[in-house]
Design an enzyme around this catalytic site. Structure first.
Site, PDB file in Angstrom:
ATOM      1  N   THR A  44       0.819  -1.213   0.000  1.00 25.79           N
ATOM      2  CA  THR A  44       0.000   0.000   0.000  1.00 25.79           C
ATOM      3  C   THR A  44       0.850   1.259   0.000  1.00 25.79           C
ATOM      4  OG1 THR A  44      -1.780  -1.148   1.168  1.00 25.79           O
ATOM      5  CG2 THR A  44      -1.814   1.248   1.245  1.00 25.79           C
ATOM      6  N   TYR A  57      -7.753   1.086  -4.213  1.00 22.72           N
ATOM      7  CA  TYR A  57      -6.488   1.516  -4.799  1.00 22.72           C
ATOM      8  C   TYR A  57      -5.776   0.286  -5.346  1.00 22.72           C
ATOM      9  CZ  TYR A  57      -4.563  -0.367  -0.482  1.00 22.72           C
ATOM     10  OH  TYR A  57      -4.238  -1.208   0.543  1.00 22.72           O
ATOM     11  N   SER A  90       1.046  -7.383  -0.764  1.00 25.84           N
ATOM     12  CA  SER A  90       1.559  -8.410   0.148  1.00 25.84           C
ATOM     13  C   SER A  90       0.669  -9.643   0.238  1.00 25.84           C
ATOM     14  CB  SER A  90       1.808  -7.830   1.538  1.00 25.84           C
ATOM     15  OG  SER A  90       0.613  -7.527   2.212  1.00 25.84           O
ATOM     16  N   GLN A  91      -0.564  -9.567  -0.226  1.00 29.87           N
ATOM     17  CA  GLN A  91      -1.366 -10.790  -0.255  1.00 29.87           C
ATOM     18  C   GLN A  91      -0.795 -11.809  -1.242  1.00 29.87           C
ATOM     19  OE1 GLN A  91      -2.546  -7.823  -1.250  1.00 29.87           O
ATOM     20  NE2 GLN A  91      -3.768  -7.965  -3.126  1.00 29.87           N
ATOM     21  N   THR A 123       0.768  -4.362   4.235  1.00 30.50           N
ATOM     22  CA  THR A 123       0.386  -4.654   5.620  1.00 30.50           C
ATOM     23  C   THR A 123      -0.299  -6.001   5.805  1.00 30.50           C
ATOM     24  OG1 THR A 123      -1.728  -3.487   5.351  1.00 30.50           O
ATOM     25  CG2 THR A 123       0.155  -2.201   6.135  1.00 30.50           C
ATOM     26  N   ASP A 124      -0.879  -6.559   4.738  1.00 32.36           N
ATOM     27  CA  ASP A 124      -1.699  -7.756   4.908  1.00 32.36           C
ATOM     28  C   ASP A 124      -0.908  -8.941   5.447  1.00 32.36           C
ATOM     29  OD1 ASP A 124      -3.966  -6.462   4.123  1.00 32.36           O
ATOM     30  OD2 ASP A 124      -4.015  -7.282   2.090  1.00 32.36           O
ATOM     31  N   LYS A 196      -1.423  -7.435  12.664  1.00 31.26           N
ATOM     32  CA  LYS A 196      -2.348  -6.449  12.109  1.00 31.26           C
ATOM     33  C   LYS A 196      -3.714  -6.687  12.743  1.00 31.26           C
ATOM     34  CE  LYS A 196      -4.151  -4.528   7.784  1.00 31.26           C
ATOM     35  NZ  LYS A 196      -4.129  -4.593   6.302  1.00 31.26           N
ATOM     36  N   GLU A 318      -8.038 -27.534  27.413  1.00 31.03           N
ATOM     37  CA  GLU A 318      -9.115 -27.841  26.456  1.00 31.03           C
ATOM     38  C   GLU A 318      -8.909 -29.207  25.798  1.00 31.03           C
ATOM     39  OE1 GLU A 318     -11.711 -25.945  26.158  1.00 31.03           O
ATOM     40  OE2 GLU A 318     -11.177 -23.836  26.339  1.00 31.03           O
TER      41      GLU A 318
END
Length: 361
Positions: A44, A57, A90-91, A123-124, A196, A318
């Site tokens: 980004t 974008y 970044s994906q 950022t992803d 994130k 658990e």
């Protein structure tokens, strides 16, 4: 560094408006400025909009020269050079991109005359890439990841300030024992702890269980906590030079009424490890548990993590991990747990050893 395209010129002019608020950094009183290298990967921070009034974008449109030129105050705090290692959203980060980036960073770490490195990144998946680098790259010099939540052409873009602060951190003597960090929205985070936590806000990056390791305010760097004592940065868990490919590890999200189909499909597709984003403290349905037992019997390593945003996944809570032959992820949420398991599987198939890595890495 020439800025030739109309789009790059527009971005530069917009960024200069915001960059004009950046003061020359008072911390840099030394006569010789640090040498900081920017390894750009896209994201980004290098993204542009067709219309600044639109939310959407396209990431990875600007090169490293444009990013540097958009923040002229960088020259006041460091001698900055850069390289476009890749230019992708970044994906689209994958194993091959990680290996390429980590190998280049390893070369830069051993470059004479270089004081620190900044990696601009989307950022992803920044939390995953920074973790991978932390586990595989020798870091005698700081490596600081940064990016932005708003593209370069947005009103009040956050990229220029984030980049300025990241360069300040990378060039700071106080950060030299901190290894791999993320500098974002005036905070400094360890790559080990940061996630994130919001889809759009500039304060999206948080170390949810630990808190930041420092702050940076218009170039003023304050490191505290884990690396303030100045001890040497940790050695890589598996040196990047020894990694040729990474084992296949999948993440499966737990939910009410979860079946076993996705577990069976992942094992059939060749997964060497599964990270379960379990409910609560890493729990799953009885049907899913039966699928995990069968997967474990076929040699797949099972790591229980949690879909919950904060808190640890404790061993034998658990689910009886000792009986089932599972690993508990400790503080690592699924995205980082996957990276830890990939690196751990390069070292061993011993469940006790893998558990130790999750507890100590």
């Amino acid at each position: 560094m020439a800025i030739n395209s109309p789009l790059a010129t527009q971005v530069l002019m917009i960024s200069l408006v915001f960059a004009s608020t950046l003061p020359a950094a008072g911390w840099c009183a030394e006569s010789v400025k640090p040498n900081v290298f920017i390894a750009a990967t896209g994201g980004t921070i290098a993204g542009t909009q067709a219309n600044v009034e639109q939310h959407g974008y396209t990431a990875g449109q600007l090169g490293v020269a444009s990013l540097i030129a958009a923040v002229p105050q960088l020259k006041d705090i460091a001698a900055v050079t850069g390289e476009q290692v890749m230019n992708i959203p970044s994906q689209d980060m994958n194993d091959a991109a990680w290996l390429k980036l980590a190998r280049r960073l390893e070369e830069l770490e051993h470059s004479a005359g270089l004081d620190g490195i900044v990696v601009t990144h989307g950022t992803d998946t920044m939390e995953e890439t920074s973790m991978f680098v932390a586990l595989t790259v020798d870091t005698p010099k700081p490596i600081v990841f940064t990016g932005s939540m708003r593209p370069a052409t947005a009103v009040s873009a956050d990229g220029p300030m984030n980049l300025y602060n990241a360069v300040a951190v990378a060039g700071s003597a106080a950060a030299r024992s901190c290894g791999v960090m993320v500098a974002f929205n005036d905070q400094i985070h360890s790559a080990r702890y940061v996630y994130k936590t919001n889809t759009t806000r500039p304060d999206a990056f948080q170390s949810v269980d630990r808190g930041p390791i420092g702050t940076v305010d218009t170039g003023q760097v304050d490191i505290f906590g884990v690396c303030a004592a100045g001890t040497a940065s940790p050695a890589p868990k598996v040196p990047i030079a020894d990694i040729h490919e990474l084992p296949k590890v999948e993440i499966i999200y737990a939910y009410a009424g979860m079946g076993r189909d996705l577990i069976d499909a992942a094992v059939h597709a060749g997964a060497k490890g599964l990270v379960i984003a379990g409910v609560g403290d890493g729990n799953i349905t009885n049907e899913a548990l039966a699928g995990l037992r069968d997967a474990r019997a076929k040699g797949t390593v099972i790591v229980r993590s949690t879909r919950v945003v904060s808190g640890f996944t404790l061993r034998n809570a658990e689910v009886n991990d000792d009986t089932e032959g599972f690993v508990a992820s400790s503080e690592f949420k699924p995205s980082k747990a996957r990276v830890v398991l990939q690196i751990a599987l390069l070292k061993t198939s011993s469940l006790s050893e893998i558990q130790k890595y999750f507890d100590t890495w």
